[in-house]
Design an enzyme around this catalytic site. Structure first.
Site, mmCIF file in Angstrom:
data_model
loop_
_atom_site.group_PDB
_atom_site.id
_atom_site.type_symbol
_atom_site.label_atom_id
_atom_site.label_comp_id
_atom_site.label_asym_id
_atom_site.label_seq_id
_atom_site.Cartn_x
_atom_site.Cartn_y
_atom_site.Cartn_z
ATOM 1 N N TYR B 252 2.100 4.849 -7.138
ATOM 2 C CA TYR B 252 4.069 5.209 -7.462
ATOM 3 C C TYR B 252 4.460 3.792 -6.517
ATOM 4 O O TYR B 252 5.197 2.744 -7.322
ATOM 5 C CB TYR B 252 4.285 6.650 -7.362
ATOM 6 C CG TYR B 252 3.961 7.456 -8.194
ATOM 7 C CD1 TYR B 252 2.891 8.008 -9.095
ATOM 8 C CD2 TYR B 252 5.388 7.879 -8.375
ATOM 9 C CE1 TYR B 252 2.291 8.656 -9.262
ATOM 10 C CE2 TYR B 252 5.231 9.692 -10.300
ATOM 11 C CZ TYR B 252 3.734 9.253 -9.834
ATOM 12 O OH TYR B 252 3.518 10.020 -11.119
ATOM 13 N N HIS B 253 4.015 3.565 -5.554
ATOM 14 C CA HIS B 253 4.882 2.370 -4.718
ATOM 15 C C HIS B 253 4.562 1.385 -5.074
ATOM 16 O O HIS B 253 5.353 0.290 -5.151
ATOM 17 C CB HIS B 253 4.138 2.334 -3.403
ATOM 18 C CG HIS B 253 2.996 1.848 -2.880
ATOM 19 N ND1 HIS B 253 3.070 1.683 -1.667
ATOM 20 C CD2 HIS B 253 2.185 1.230 -3.792
ATOM 21 C CE1 HIS B 253 1.566 1.438 -2.007
ATOM 22 N NE2 HIS B 253 0.737 1.202 -2.714
ATOM 23 N N ASP B 254 3.588 0.647 -6.554
ATOM 24 C CA ASP B 254 3.739 -0.176 -7.338
ATOM 25 C C ASP B 254 4.391 -0.338 -8.752
ATOM 26 O O ASP B 254 4.797 -1.426 -8.780
ATOM 27 C CB ASP B 254 1.773 0.189 -7.750
ATOM 28 C CG ASP B 254 0.760 -0.092 -7.078
ATOM 29 O OD1 ASP B 254 0.718 -0.859 -5.583
ATOM 30 O OD2 ASP B 254 -0.305 0.205 -7.376
ATOM 31 N N GLU B 281 1.485 9.561 -0.627
ATOM 32 C CA GLU B 281 2.175 8.028 -0.338
ATOM 33 C C GLU B 281 2.798 8.248 0.576
ATOM 34 O O GLU B 281 2.978 9.692 1.454
ATOM 35 C CB GLU B 281 3.777 8.052 -1.597
ATOM 36 C CG GLU B 281 2.998 7.498 -3.163
ATOM 37 C CD GLU B 281 2.942 5.577 -3.191
ATOM 38 O OE1 GLU B 281 2.957 4.804 -2.240
ATOM 39 O OE2 GLU B 281 2.732 5.376 -4.536
ATOM 40 N N GLN B 309 8.762 2.501 -1.782
ATOM 41 C CA GLN B 309 8.160 3.541 -1.457
ATOM 42 C C GLN B 309 9.333 4.281 -2.220
ATOM 43 O O GLN B 309 11.044 3.404 -2.103
ATOM 44 C CB GLN B 309 8.026 3.385 0.440
ATOM 45 C CG GLN B 309 7.353 2.413 0.420
ATOM 46 C CD GLN B 309 5.664 2.825 0.184
ATOM 47 O OE1 GLN B 309 5.782 1.949 -0.718
ATOM 48 N NE2 GLN B 309 5.254 4.347 0.581
#
Lengths: 169, 344
Positions: B252-254, B281, B309
């Protein structure tokens, strides 16, 4: 794992999404009634690809309402059920494929009360069917163009309808 | 003018250590990467050594050696007793290649791509709001070079995933889940960890074909090939195979929030009723006042990806919007947490 697809050219990391917006001269109430409450009367008008449309659940359109549509997109016939997954009067309508991986969202943002509304439409294809994969580029382009056409059609329908219903001076 | 300035001088309300800390982080922490690159940690694996031993054996002059060793000692990676430097628990656990939790490949990745965290590069990433790593897809690199980069990248990601993969499976009762889809699973570290900790679970690593090829080697190396398989696919446009547990680590942090929502919706639609999503994460706190680790991680993502994030609250709202229920946020290993929900 970071954007490997882009970094190392392994493959596309863009979801298949078409998004477009326009400003329509009407109130958000009018617009939502047209596309939300009267979805089953008006959907084929702004989306001529819809050849058959039926409401499968009774009562007014609301969260959870299920419909069935038969579409012909660029010569390809498809039948699908969809479910209203967001119904926020005058703000948002979303319907999602029950077994087909797609989602349509119409978002309304009032610009001038009672006078103009920004309509944003997005169509998301959560996955490409195997038969579509060889023509992925064409599908992506069609989805993008389809979104533009959708908002233009709705704008024309609503504004023309208004003109027709405006008493002459 | 200068006279006026001096007349206005007054004592500050707090001391200036935080100002120095910024500078010391810039100069101090790279000393650890240098120690790693100079193979100081592996040299000390055989036992404690004096400064002279280290200088002679690794061909480093006394002044730089002492500077690096003192930083490593001050940060707890080495100890100094009776004039001899020795490894501590943290360096034995993470900085020896023989350790199952070896973190060094990730440090290698950082060293290889150190320009990404240069001031100029981060400034460019901030100004353009776009990642700078690998030149954003260098079409001039040969296929062999690309594959080498992919190998180093996947080893690096494996390095930071091994330890945490053994912890999240024990945070909750996952025993009723039978098949985990490890979406963008890379080396398969989390699938391997889950398989080792959850005896009834099978796992499927979903990633690009070139990545699956590498994952297969890891799976074989850990001897879990009967329970962990790979599935070559593009997560964005391809169909996801059936599974009752969807797992995303460092995924998700990408991506920006719209793409994360897309993945969440796709997960919700793909899962059967009773299926579970897990997002693994480093999370901001809900007020977004910290902590420093995810905040700094977001800066790293600025250099490498389109993403950032998220807080537990943001991810919970995303899951809720897609239709997931019984959403929970649980702290996991180190800085990591999981956010999980069930499809009703």
């Amino acid at each position: 794992m970071f954007n490997l697809g882009n970094m190392l050219n392994l493959g596309s990391t863009d979801p298949v999404i078409g998004k477009a917006d326009t400003i329509i001269r009407c109130s958000s109430r009018e617009l939502f009634k047209y596309i939300g409450e009267d979805l089953f009367q008006n959907y084929p008008k702004w989306s001529p690809e819809v050849k058959e449309l039926a409401q499968l659940t009774s009562g007014p359109v609301k969260l959870g309402t299920v419909g069935r549509q038969v579409r012909v997109d660029q010569g390809r016939r498809s039948e699908s059920k969809f479910k209203v997954s967001a119904f926020e009067p005058d703000v948002r309508l979303t319907f999602t494929g029950v077994s087909e991986p797609f989602r349509c969202t119409y978002e309304l943002q009032e610009i001038t009360p009672e006078e103009s509304v920004k309509l944003t439409f997005s169509f998301e294809l959560l996955e490409l069917l195997a038969v579509m994969r060889p023509v992925e580029g064409l599908v992506r382009a069609a989805v993008k163009n389809g979104a533009v056409k959708t908002v233009q059609n709705i704008k024309q329908l609503i504004e023309t309808d208004q003109v027709a219903n405006t008493p002459s001076q | 003018m200068a006279q006026d300035f001096f007349l206005k001088m007054q004592a500050p309300q707090v001391d200036d250590r935080p100002m120095w800390d910024v500078i010391f982080a810039v100069y101090g922490y790279p000393a650890l990467l240098l120690a790693h690159k100079l193979k100081i940690f592996s040299f000390l694996a055989d036992g404690a050594r004096t400064l002279a031993d280290i200088c002679n054996s690794l061909n480093i002059k006394k002044r730089p050696a002492e500077a690096i060793l003192t930083v490593a000692t001050s940060l707890g990676f080495l100890s100094l007793q009776d004039g001899r430097y020795a490894l501590t628990t943290i360096s034995k656990d993470y900085l020896l290649e023989s350790s199952p939790n070896y973190f060094g490949f990730f440090w290698d990745l950082m060293i290889d791509n150190y320009q990404v965290c240069s001031f100029q590069n981060l400034e460019r990433a901030v100004a353009t709001d776009s990642p700078q790593a690998y030149g954003g897809g260098d079409i001039f690199k040969s296929h062999e070079e690309q594959i080498e980069l992919l190998h180093r990248f996947t080893h690096g990601m494996h390095s930071i995933s091994q330890a945490s993969s053994l912890f999240w499976p024990k945070l909750m009762d996952f025993s009723r889940h039978r098949l985990m889809l490890d979406i963008g699973g890379g080396s398969g570290a989390h699938s391997i960890g889950a398989a080792l900790k959850l005896p009834n679970l099978q796992a499927l690593v979903l990633d690009f074909p070139q990545v699956c090829e590498l994952a297969q080697k890891y799976i074989t190396q850990y001897g879990v090939q009967d329970r962990v398989k790979t599935h070559e696919a593009n997560i964005w446009s391809d169909h996801w195979p059936s599974a009752d547990l969807h797992f995303f680590s460092n995924m998700y942090h990408d991506w920006p929030i719209e793409k994360c929502s897309f993945l969440t919706d796709k997960s919700f639609m793909s899962l059967e009723s009773g299926g579970r999503i897990i997002i693994h994460e480093m999370l901001y706190n809900d007020e977004k006042t910290g902590s420093f680790a995810p905040a700094a991680y977001s800066m790293m993502m600025m250099g490498w990806t389109e993403g950032r994030q998220y807080s537990g609250l943001e991810l919970s709202e995303m899951l809720q919007k897609s239709g997931f229920e019984e959403i929970q946020v649980q702290p996991s290993f180190g800085y990591y947490s999981i956010v999980t929900g069930l499809k009703p």
